[in-house]
Design a protein around this motif. Structure first.
Motif, PDB file in Angstrom:
ATOM      1  N   VAL A 162       0.931  -0.987   0.091  1.00 21.57           N
ATOM      2  CA  VAL A 162      -0.233   0.535  -0.188  1.00 21.57           C
ATOM      3  C   VAL A 162       0.842   1.487   0.259  1.00 21.57           C
ATOM      4  O   VAL A 162       0.364   2.061  -0.831  1.00 21.57           O
ATOM      5  CB  VAL A 162      -0.954  -0.158   1.352  1.00 21.57           C
ATOM      6  CG1 VAL A 162      -0.997   1.406   1.037  1.00 21.57           C
ATOM      7  CG2 VAL A 162      -1.541  -1.497   1.250  1.00 21.57           C
ATOM      8  N   THR A 163       1.691   1.234   0.642  1.00 19.26           N
ATOM      9  CA  THR A 163       2.848   2.995   1.216  1.00 19.26           C
ATOM     10  C   THR A 163       3.597   2.933  -0.596  1.00 19.26           C
ATOM     11  O   THR A 163       3.674   4.092  -1.172  1.00 19.26           O
ATOM     12  CB  THR A 163       4.023   2.357   2.537  1.00 19.26           C
ATOM     13  OG1 THR A 163       3.315   1.863   3.152  1.00 19.26           O
ATOM     14  CG2 THR A 163       4.801   3.423   2.151  1.00 19.26           C
TER      15      THR A 163
ATOM     16  N   ALA B 213      -7.282   7.642  -1.665  1.00 19.13           N
ATOM     17  CA  ALA B 213      -7.826   6.748  -0.611  1.00 19.13           C
ATOM     18  C   ALA B 213      -6.281   5.928  -0.044  1.00 19.13           C
ATOM     19  O   ALA B 213      -7.409   5.475   1.025  1.00 19.13           O
ATOM     20  CB  ALA B 213      -8.827   5.404  -2.049  1.00 19.13           C
ATOM     21  N   LEU B 214      -5.567   5.409  -1.232  1.00 16.78           N
ATOM     22  CA  LEU B 214      -4.172   5.195  -0.073  1.00 16.78           C
ATOM     23  C   LEU B 214      -4.305   5.866   0.455  1.00 16.78           C
ATOM     24  O   LEU B 214      -3.687   5.121   2.070  1.00 16.78           O
ATOM     25  CB  LEU B 214      -2.621   5.175  -1.288  1.00 16.78           C
ATOM     26  CG  LEU B 214      -3.579   4.265  -2.483  1.00 16.78           C
ATOM     27  CD1 LEU B 214      -2.611   3.915  -3.756  1.00 16.78           C
ATOM     28  CD2 LEU B 214      -3.385   2.948  -2.140  1.00 16.78           C
ATOM     29  N   ARG B 215      -4.253   7.341   1.148  1.00 11.46           N
ATOM     30  CA  ARG B 215      -3.580   7.626   2.510  1.00 11.46           C
ATOM     31  C   ARG B 215      -5.042   7.561   3.366  1.00 11.46           C
ATOM     32  O   ARG B 215      -4.060   7.199   4.745  1.00 11.46           O
ATOM     33  CB  ARG B 215      -3.518   9.448   2.293  1.00 11.46           C
ATOM     34  CG  ARG B 215      -1.913   9.861   1.604  1.00 11.46           C
ATOM     35  CD  ARG B 215      -2.024  11.092   1.265  1.00 11.46           C
ATOM     36  NE  ARG B 215      -0.782  11.573   0.403  1.00 11.46           N
ATOM     37  CZ  ARG B 215      -0.966  12.902   0.379  1.00 11.46           C
ATOM     38  NH1 ARG B 215      -2.066  13.551  -0.468  1.00 11.46           N
ATOM     39  NH2 ARG B 215       0.637  13.369  -0.459  1.00 11.46           N
ATOM     40  N   LEU B 216      -5.814   7.644   3.440  1.00 14.90           N
ATOM     41  CA  LEU B 216      -7.218   6.977   4.023  1.00 14.90           C
ATOM     42  C   LEU B 216      -6.919   5.862   4.643  1.00 14.90           C
ATOM     43  O   LEU B 216      -7.148   5.417   6.129  1.00 14.90           O
ATOM     44  CB  LEU B 216      -8.693   7.112   3.286  1.00 14.90           C
ATOM     45  CG  LEU B 216      -8.636   8.482   2.661  1.00 14.90           C
ATOM     46  CD1 LEU B 216     -10.618   8.346   3.013  1.00 14.90           C
ATOM     47  CD2 LEU B 216      -8.982   9.043   4.492  1.00 14.90           C
TER      48      LEU B 216
ATOM     49  N   ALA C 140      -6.440   4.819   8.404  1.00 11.37           N
ATOM     50  CA  ALA C 140      -6.348   4.084   9.418  1.00 11.37           C
ATOM     51  C   ALA C 140      -5.249   2.496   9.484  1.00 11.37           C
ATOM     52  O   ALA C 140      -5.337   2.850  10.803  1.00 11.37           O
ATOM     53  CB  ALA C 140      -7.679   3.380   8.785  1.00 11.37           C
ATOM     54  N   ILE C 141      -4.323   2.496   8.915  1.00 12.70           N
ATOM     55  CA  ILE C 141      -3.575   1.206   9.771  1.00 12.70           C
ATOM     56  C   ILE C 141      -3.334   2.166  10.355  1.00 12.70           C
ATOM     57  O   ILE C 141      -2.697   1.143  11.626  1.00 12.70           O
ATOM     58  CB  ILE C 141      -3.131   0.809   8.582  1.00 12.70           C
ATOM     59  CG1 ILE C 141      -3.914  -0.186   7.029  1.00 12.70           C
ATOM     60  CG2 ILE C 141      -1.532  -0.286   8.813  1.00 12.70           C
ATOM     61  CD1 ILE C 141      -2.952  -0.332   6.042  1.00 12.70           C
ATOM     62  N   LYS C 142      -2.445   2.889  10.679  1.00 14.56           N
ATOM     63  CA  LYS C 142      -1.478   3.303  11.297  1.00 14.56           C
ATOM     64  C   LYS C 142      -2.369   4.344  12.630  1.00 14.56           C
ATOM     65  O   LYS C 142      -1.691   3.547  13.816  1.00 14.56           O
ATOM     66  CB  LYS C 142      -1.159   4.601  10.946  1.00 14.56           C
ATOM     67  CG  LYS C 142       0.569   4.718  10.161  1.00 14.56           C
ATOM     68  CD  LYS C 142       0.960   5.587   9.875  1.00 14.56           C
ATOM     69  CE  LYS C 142       2.562   5.262   9.174  1.00 14.56           C
ATOM     70  NZ  LYS C 142       2.790   5.616   7.652  1.00 14.56           N
ATOM     71  N   GLN C 143      -3.194   4.296  12.909  1.00 11.34           N
ATOM     72  CA  GLN C 143      -4.398   4.640  13.781  1.00 11.34           C
ATOM     73  C   GLN C 143      -5.202   3.196  14.713  1.00 11.34           C
ATOM     74  O   GLN C 143      -4.684   2.993  16.065  1.00 11.34           O
ATOM     75  CB  GLN C 143      -6.344   5.209  13.462  1.00 11.34           C
ATOM     76  CG  GLN C 143      -6.698   5.182  14.298  1.00 11.34           C
ATOM     77  CD  GLN C 143      -6.013   7.011  15.515  1.00 11.34           C
ATOM     78  OE1 GLN C 143      -5.572   7.865  14.196  1.00 11.34           O
ATOM     79  NE2 GLN C 143      -6.080   6.737  16.190  1.00 11.34           N
ATOM     80  N   LYS C 144      -4.806   2.135  14.172  1.00 12.44           N
ATOM     81  CA  LYS C 144      -5.124   1.182  14.844  1.00 12.44           C
ATOM     82  C   LYS C 144      -3.719   0.215  15.532  1.00 12.44           C
ATOM     83  O   LYS C 144      -4.024  -0.227  16.228  1.00 12.44           O
ATOM     84  CB  LYS C 144      -5.769  -0.655  13.880  1.00 12.44           C
ATOM     85  CG  LYS C 144      -5.882  -1.047  14.678  1.00 12.44           C
ATOM     86  CD  LYS C 144      -6.772  -2.319  13.819  1.00 12.44           C
ATOM     87  CE  LYS C 144      -7.761  -3.355  14.435  1.00 12.44           C
ATOM     88  NZ  LYS C 144      -8.929  -3.363  14.754  1.00 12.44           N
ATOM     89  N   GLU C 145      -2.805   0.385  14.358  1.00 15.81           N
ATOM     90  CA  GLU C 145      -1.425  -0.192  15.812  1.00 15.81           C
ATOM     91  C   GLU C 145      -1.365   0.781  16.490  1.00 15.81           C
ATOM     92  O   GLU C 145      -0.991   0.945  17.410  1.00 15.81           O
ATOM     93  CB  GLU C 145       0.133   0.594  14.325  1.00 15.81           C
ATOM     94  CG  GLU C 145      -0.290  -0.872  13.245  1.00 15.81           C
ATOM     95  CD  GLU C 145       0.851  -0.776  12.372  1.00 15.81           C
ATOM     96  OE1 GLU C 145       1.391  -1.510  11.720  1.00 15.81           O
ATOM     97  OE2 GLU C 145       1.256   0.164  12.250  1.00 15.81           O
TER      98      GLU C 145
END
Length: 148
Positions: free
Chosen positions: A7-8, A25-28, A32-37
């Motif tokens: 994704v990155t 869309a990819l930044r969103l 979301a991934i970073k927020q969960k981490e």
């Protein structure tokens, strides 16, 4: 290559190609991934990233329905583009026949006999189909199989 790294890399490619809608869309997704981490203080593996994508896809589909009901096609189209971008990272889907086979095996394995046992069956089915099937369809198949 892990899904997160992919994704990155895709985000960097979209940035270079000046694909603003795809980049957004990819930044969103990365946010979301970073927020969960950060929330869970862990490094997400591919299965967890797929769970994040599933959640985002469900949100987008709900938004599309609401925007179309409100006659806001412009907003619905933007959400559809995000769904298209996010769907590219999901594993290949299962056919209805494959799902029916998995559900039948789970019903047999759990010894489920009635609708009251639906939770047992869903607990067995969910990890087997994670990211590869719409859970609404799975639920419908389980209900049909249990005669609910």
């Amino acid at each position: 290559m892990s899904l997160k790294v992919r994704v990155t890399e895709d985000m960097k490619t979209a940035m270079r190609a000046k694909e603003t809608a795809r980049l957004g869309a990819l930044r969103l997704l990365l946010a979301a991934i970073k927020q969960k981490e950060v929330d869970e203080r862990i490094e997400l593996d591919d299965a967890s990233v797929i769970a994040v994508i599933e959640k985002m896809l469900k949100q987008r589909r709900d938004s599309i329905n609401q925007f179309e009901a409100a006659a806001r096609q412009d907003l619905a189209d933007a959400e559809k583009l995000e769904v298209e971008v996010l769907s590219a990272y999901m594993p290949a889907g299962l056919s209805e026949e494959e799902l029916a086979t998995i559900v039948a095996a789970a019903v047999t394995e759990s010894g489920a006999a009635s609708a009251a046992d639906m939770g047992k069956v869903m607990a067995l089915v969910k990890p087997r189909v994670a990211g590869r099937a719409d859970m609404g369809l799975v639920s419908k198949l389980v209900k049909g199989r249990l005669g609910a």
